[in-house]
Motif scaffolding. Structure first.
Motif, PDB file in Angstrom:
ATOM      1  N   ASP A  41     -88.560  70.051  43.073  1.00 45.68           N
ATOM      2  CA  ASP A  41     -87.291  70.431  42.472  1.00 45.68           C
ATOM      3  C   ASP A  41     -86.191  69.417  42.747  1.00 45.68           C
ATOM      4  O   ASP A  41     -85.017  69.699  42.580  1.00 45.68           O
ATOM      5  N   GLY A  42     -86.585  68.204  43.160  1.00 47.10           N
ATOM      6  CA  GLY A  42     -85.598  67.197  43.518  1.00 47.10           C
ATOM      7  C   GLY A  42     -85.415  67.115  45.009  1.00 47.10           C
ATOM      8  O   GLY A  42     -85.461  66.038  45.597  1.00 47.10           O
ATOM      9  N   ARG A  43     -85.193  68.284  45.657  1.00 42.17           N
ATOM     10  CA  ARG A  43     -85.152  68.288  47.116  1.00 42.17           C
ATOM     11  C   ARG A  43     -86.542  68.034  47.687  1.00 42.17           C
ATOM     12  O   ARG A  43     -86.675  67.532  48.799  1.00 42.17           O
ATOM     13  N   LYS A  44     -87.550  68.426  46.933  1.00 44.49           N
ATOM     14  CA  LYS A  44     -88.938  68.206  47.336  1.00 44.49           C
ATOM     15  C   LYS A  44     -89.640  67.371  46.279  1.00 44.49           C
ATOM     16  O   LYS A  44     -89.363  67.513  45.080  1.00 44.49           O
ATOM     17  N   LEU A  45     -90.542  66.508  46.726  1.00 42.67           N
ATOM     18  CA  LEU A  45     -91.429  65.790  45.819  1.00 42.67           C
ATOM     19  C   LEU A  45     -92.855  65.977  46.307  1.00 42.67           C
ATOM     20  O   LEU A  45     -93.183  65.618  47.448  1.00 42.67           O
ATOM     21  N   HIS A  46     -93.696  66.543  45.461  1.00 41.47           N
ATOM     22  CA  HIS A  46     -95.101  66.780  45.784  1.00 41.47           C
ATOM     23  C   HIS A  46     -95.911  65.762  44.984  1.00 41.47           C
ATOM     24  O   HIS A  46     -95.996  65.840  43.756  1.00 41.47           O
ATOM     25  N   LEU A  47     -96.457  64.753  45.683  1.00 43.85           N
ATOM     26  CA  LEU A  47     -97.117  63.632  45.022  1.00 43.85           C
ATOM     27  C   LEU A  47     -98.601  63.604  45.355  1.00 43.85           C
ATOM     28  O   LEU A  47     -99.036  64.094  46.403  1.00 43.85           O
ATOM     29  N   LEU A  48     -99.370  62.956  44.473  1.00 46.07           N
ATOM     30  CA  LEU A  48    -100.776  62.668  44.726  1.00 46.07           C
ATOM     31  C   LEU A  48    -100.986  61.179  44.473  1.00 46.07           C
ATOM     32  O   LEU A  48    -100.868  60.710  43.341  1.00 46.07           O
ATOM     33  N   ASN A  49    -101.270  60.437  45.533  1.00 49.24           N
ATOM     34  CA  ASN A  49    -101.577  59.014  45.423  1.00 49.24           C
ATOM     35  C   ASN A  49    -103.086  58.838  45.346  1.00 49.24           C
ATOM     36  O   ASN A  49    -103.805  59.226  46.268  1.00 49.24           O
ATOM     37  N   LYS A  50    -103.564  58.289  44.233  1.00 50.65           N
ATOM     38  CA  LYS A  50    -104.999  58.135  44.005  1.00 50.65           C
ATOM     39  C   LYS A  50    -105.406  56.680  44.197  1.00 50.65           C
ATOM     40  O   LYS A  50    -104.777  55.779  43.639  1.00 50.65           O
ATOM     41  N   PHE A  51    -106.476  56.455  44.958  1.00 54.08           N
ATOM     42  CA  PHE A  51    -106.985  55.120  45.263  1.00 54.08           C
ATOM     43  C   PHE A  51    -108.167  54.835  44.345  1.00 54.08           C
ATOM     44  O   PHE A  51    -109.202  55.505  44.430  1.00 54.08           O
ATOM     45  N   TRP A  52    -108.030  53.796  43.503  1.00 57.00           N
ATOM     46  CA  TRP A  52    -109.094  53.410  42.577  1.00 57.00           C
ATOM     47  C   TRP A  52    -109.655  52.052  43.000  1.00 57.00           C
ATOM     48  O   TRP A  52    -108.908  51.132  43.325  1.00 57.00           O
ATOM     49  N   THR A  53    -110.981  51.924  42.949  1.00 59.60           N
ATOM     50  CA  THR A  53    -111.623  50.642  43.273  1.00 59.60           C
ATOM     51  C   THR A  53    -112.590  50.199  42.181  1.00 59.60           C
ATOM     52  O   THR A  53    -113.471  49.382  42.430  1.00 59.60           O
ATOM     53  N   THR A  59     -99.174  64.244  49.309  1.00 57.00           N
ATOM     54  CA  THR A  59     -98.033  64.052  50.202  1.00 57.00           C
ATOM     55  C   THR A  59     -96.828  64.840  49.728  1.00 57.00           C
ATOM     56  O   THR A  59     -96.601  64.994  48.525  1.00 57.00           O
ATOM     57  N   LEU A  60     -96.066  65.368  50.660  1.00 57.34           N
ATOM     58  CA  LEU A  60     -94.842  66.104  50.374  1.00 57.34           C
ATOM     59  C   LEU A  60     -93.675  65.356  50.995  1.00 57.34           C
ATOM     60  O   LEU A  60     -93.669  65.065  52.198  1.00 57.34           O
ATOM     61  N   LEU A  61     -92.682  65.040  50.182  1.00 51.70           N
ATOM     62  CA  LEU A  61     -91.495  64.340  50.656  1.00 51.70           C
ATOM     63  C   LEU A  61     -90.276  65.245  50.479  1.00 51.70           C
ATOM     64  O   LEU A  61     -90.158  65.960  49.467  1.00 51.70           O
ATOM     65  N   LEU A  62     -89.376  65.214  51.444  1.00 51.99           N
ATOM     66  CA  LEU A  62     -88.138  65.986  51.404  1.00 51.99           C
ATOM     67  C   LEU A  62     -86.957  65.032  51.295  1.00 51.99           C
ATOM     68  O   LEU A  62     -86.905  64.002  51.977  1.00 51.99           O
ATOM     69  N   HIS A  63     -85.988  65.395  50.449  1.00 50.29           N
ATOM     70  CA  HIS A  63     -84.807  64.551  50.271  1.00 50.29           C
ATOM     71  C   HIS A  63     -83.800  64.854  51.377  1.00 50.29           C
ATOM     72  O   HIS A  63     -83.431  66.009  51.603  1.00 50.29           O
ATOM     73  N   THR A 102     -76.892  63.394  58.535  1.00 50.95           N
ATOM     74  CA  THR A 102     -77.094  64.715  59.158  1.00 50.95           C
ATOM     75  C   THR A 102     -78.556  65.020  59.443  1.00 50.95           C
ATOM     76  O   THR A 102     -78.862  65.931  60.201  1.00 50.95           O
ATOM     77  N   ARG A 103     -79.461  64.241  58.823  1.00 52.88           N
ATOM     78  CA  ARG A 103     -80.908  64.472  58.923  1.00 52.88           C
ATOM     79  C   ARG A 103     -81.288  65.845  58.376  1.00 52.88           C
ATOM     80  O   ARG A 103     -82.267  66.450  58.769  1.00 52.88           O
ATOM     81  N   ARG A 104     -80.536  66.344  57.422  1.00 50.11           N
ATOM     82  CA  ARG A 104     -80.814  67.642  56.800  1.00 50.11           C
ATOM     83  C   ARG A 104     -81.237  67.447  55.348  1.00 50.11           C
ATOM     84  O   ARG A 104     -80.835  66.481  54.694  1.00 50.11           O
ATOM     85  N   VAL A 105     -82.019  68.410  54.851  1.00 52.75           N
ATOM     86  CA  VAL A 105     -82.473  68.361  53.464  1.00 52.75           C
ATOM     87  C   VAL A 105     -81.306  68.693  52.549  1.00 52.75           C
ATOM     88  O   VAL A 105     -80.614  69.697  52.748  1.00 52.75           O
ATOM     89  N   VAL A 106     -81.076  67.821  51.566  1.00 51.98           N
ATOM     90  CA  VAL A 106     -79.985  68.008  50.599  1.00 51.98           C
ATOM     91  C   VAL A 106     -80.494  67.672  49.208  1.00 51.98           C
ATOM     92  O   VAL A 106     -81.567  67.074  49.044  1.00 51.98           O
ATOM     93  N   ALA A 107     -79.727  67.998  48.206  1.00 51.12           N
ATOM     94  CA  ALA A 107     -80.077  67.652  46.832  1.00 51.12           C
ATOM     95  C   ALA A 107     -79.879  66.160  46.612  1.00 51.12           C
ATOM     96  O   ALA A 107     -78.945  65.557  47.164  1.00 51.12           O
ATOM     97  N   PRO A 108     -80.740  65.537  45.806  1.00 50.80           N
ATOM     98  CA  PRO A 108     -80.568  64.104  45.520  1.00 50.80           C
ATOM     99  C   PRO A 108     -79.411  63.870  44.562  1.00 50.80           C
ATOM    100  O   PRO A 108     -78.871  64.811  43.952  1.00 50.80           O
ATOM    101  N   ARG A 109     -79.023  62.624  44.434  1.00 49.94           N
ATOM    102  CA  ARG A 109     -78.021  62.243  43.446  1.00 49.94           C
ATOM    103  C   ARG A 109     -78.516  62.639  42.061  1.00 49.94           C
ATOM    104  O   ARG A 109     -79.739  62.633  41.802  1.00 49.94           O
ATOM    105  N   ALA A 110     -77.625  62.957  41.167  1.00 54.54           N
ATOM    106  CA  ALA A 110     -78.012  63.522  39.877  1.00 54.54           C
ATOM    107  C   ALA A 110     -78.981  62.636  39.104  1.00 54.54           C
ATOM    108  O   ALA A 110     -79.971  63.130  38.540  1.00 54.54           O
TER     109      ALA A 110
END
Length: 471
Positions: free
Chosen positions: A405-417, A428-432, A437-445
């Motif tokens: 939802d912007g605050r969270k990014l749920h990614l799948l990195n696929k390795f091809w050979t 992988t799950l990334l938090l914005h 403050t080291r707190r989760v916030v909404a990203p820039r628009a």
């Protein structure tokens, strides 16, 4: 890219061939040695194993290699000619005359000479410049250029294009810059062995365990500036300058070069390294250089800065085998492989993190964004392995947005050979996060909009049969 003509296929000529070939140039080689094909093939095998491992992008598709029967055939149509015949001036004169007669007008003709000046090379009418590399040519970036200004300038641009560092010498001098320095160290080393002060192995240990590590990143003067402490180089010179008058070295006093000295040096060298073949020593050297140079690349220091600049020039494919955006293209370096001969766990995470960083750049969360106080932090990772990834394999990583939802990014990195299915995936799950403050916030628009657009574009792509995050 272009066509490089290599005249003389020994250690240096073979290294030049590998450097050009692996950077997408077609290469023609002339060498009368009946074993030239085998020898150059072995050099190329080492280069293919090591050079691409310096980069996080794929090098261009390898050019074609042709062995020619004559100098004239070799240089016809060339965009670069590199002469690497033995260090005999009469031989170089004969070869350069053949090159001049058959090469395209105005083409850069470089000589790998370690000692001769351009004025000596061109006594018979040639227009060569010195283009003096260092072994292994396919890994070490330095090339000393000496000669006419326009030719050296054109040569420098070509050399930067194949990942090398051209150093233009300000004026002609015997042996240029680096070899004059090496000759001074070599002379002192010969005296230390001859006088029984140290063996060849002990001298090598003194270099590689001490100042050699400093020189790899800072050279001499910057190293000595640090040695001066807060007062810098002026203090260092004041403290150690008087030593210049002390009888520490025998730089201008050369030991007699006789059979006894040769036997002494050769015998100690055999005892030191005779248990390994030349090819084993070359691979050991290359593996160590790749590790050191990759470490230097992280900070852009020394040779690492040359690799980083060259890597930035290398193109990255837009989409991968699954139609999703490519975030990493690279060859597995020797430093990624464990005792089982395949890539171990840690490099998967390193490559996946690099893919996630690249995806962040694609949606606008780049270095400037991070400098502004916002970024994404990784909260979870889950690796799945489907097939082995080995040294030398070329990896393409694609990144799929599974949700967020912007605050969270749920990614799948696929390795091809190269197969029809991924060799591995990293979920992988990334938090914005606000970095202050080291707190989760909404990203820039604008970042949120790009992330949402990516998620929508990937909604129709096949999803894994099972997910761990958010189940």
């Amino acid at each position: 890219m272009g066509r490089a003509a290599i005249v003389g296929g020994g250690v240096i000529g073979g290294g030049w061939a590998a450097r050009f070939l692996l950077n997408g140039w077609d290469v023609a080689i002339f060498d009368p040695d009946p074993e030239a094909g085998r020898k150059i093939g072995e050099v190329l095998a080492n280069a293919r194993r090591s050079l691409p491992g310096l980069y996080e992008r794929g090098l261009p598709a390898e050019g074609s290699l042709t062995f020619c029967a004559t100098v004239e055939e070799t240089v016809a149509g060339a965009d670069w000619v590199q002469e690497s015949v033995p260090e005999r001036l009469d031989l170089k004169h004969r070869v350069l005359a053949q090159v001049m007669a058959a090469a395209p007008e105005g083409v850069v003709i470089g000589s790998s000479t370690s000692g001769f000046k351009p004025s000596e090379l061109n006594e018979k009418g040639a227009t060569a410049i010195v283009a003096h590399p260092f072994n292994p040519v396919y890994l070490l970036p330095l090339v000393e250029l000496v000669g006419e200004a326009d030719r050296t300038a054109r040569a420098a641009e070509t050399l930067r294009g194949i990942g090398m560092f051209p150093l233009t010498v300000r004026k002609e001098i015997d042996a240029h810059i680096a070899d004059r320095f090496l000759e001074a160290v070599w002379r002192e080393a010969l005296w230390l062995v001859k006088d029984g002060v140290a063996t060849t192995e002990e001298i090598d240990e003194a270099i590689r365990m001490g100042f050699g590590l400093r020189w790899a990143q800072m050279g001499m003067f910057e190293t000595y500036r640090i040695a001066g402490g807060e007062a810098g180089m002026r203090h260092f010179m004041a403290q150690f300058g008087p030593c210049l008058t002390w009888p520490w070295t025998k730089l201008m006093d050369v030991p007699e070069f006789n059979d006894e000295l040769v036997d002494l040096i050769a015998g100690q060298s055999d005892a030191q390294s005779g248990h390994r073949s030349i090819r084993e020593l070359e691979r050991l050297r290359d593996d160590n250089l790749v590790g050191i140079m990759r470490a230097l690349k992280r900070t852009g220091s020394g040779a690492g800065g040359v690799i980083r600049d060259h890597e930035a020039r290398l193109p990255l494919a837009e989409t991968g085998p699954d139609g999703l955006p490519v975030t990493v293209e690279m060859q597995v370096p020797t430093t990624y492989v464990d005792y089982n001969g395949h890539m171990n766990e840690a490099p998967y995470m390193e490559v996946s993190a690099r893919a996630s960083d690249r995806f962040m750049e694609m949606i606008g969360a780049d270095a400037a964004y991070i400098a502004g106080g916002l970024s994404y932090f990784t909260a979870e990772n889950h690796i799945r392995y489907f097939s082995e990834i080995d040294i030398g394999d070329r990896i393409t990583v694609t990144t799929q947005v599974l949700g967020g939802d912007g605050r969270k990014l749920h990614l799948l990195n696929k390795f091809w050979t190269g197969g029809e299915t991924p060799a591995a995936t990293v979920e992988t799950l990334l938090l914005h996060v606000d970095l202050s403050t080291r707190r989760v916030v909404a990203p820039r628009a604008d970042v949120a909009e790009k992330a949402a657009a990516m998620a929508a574009a990937h909604a129709g792509a096949p999803r894994p049969d099972r997910l761990v995050i958010g189940r």
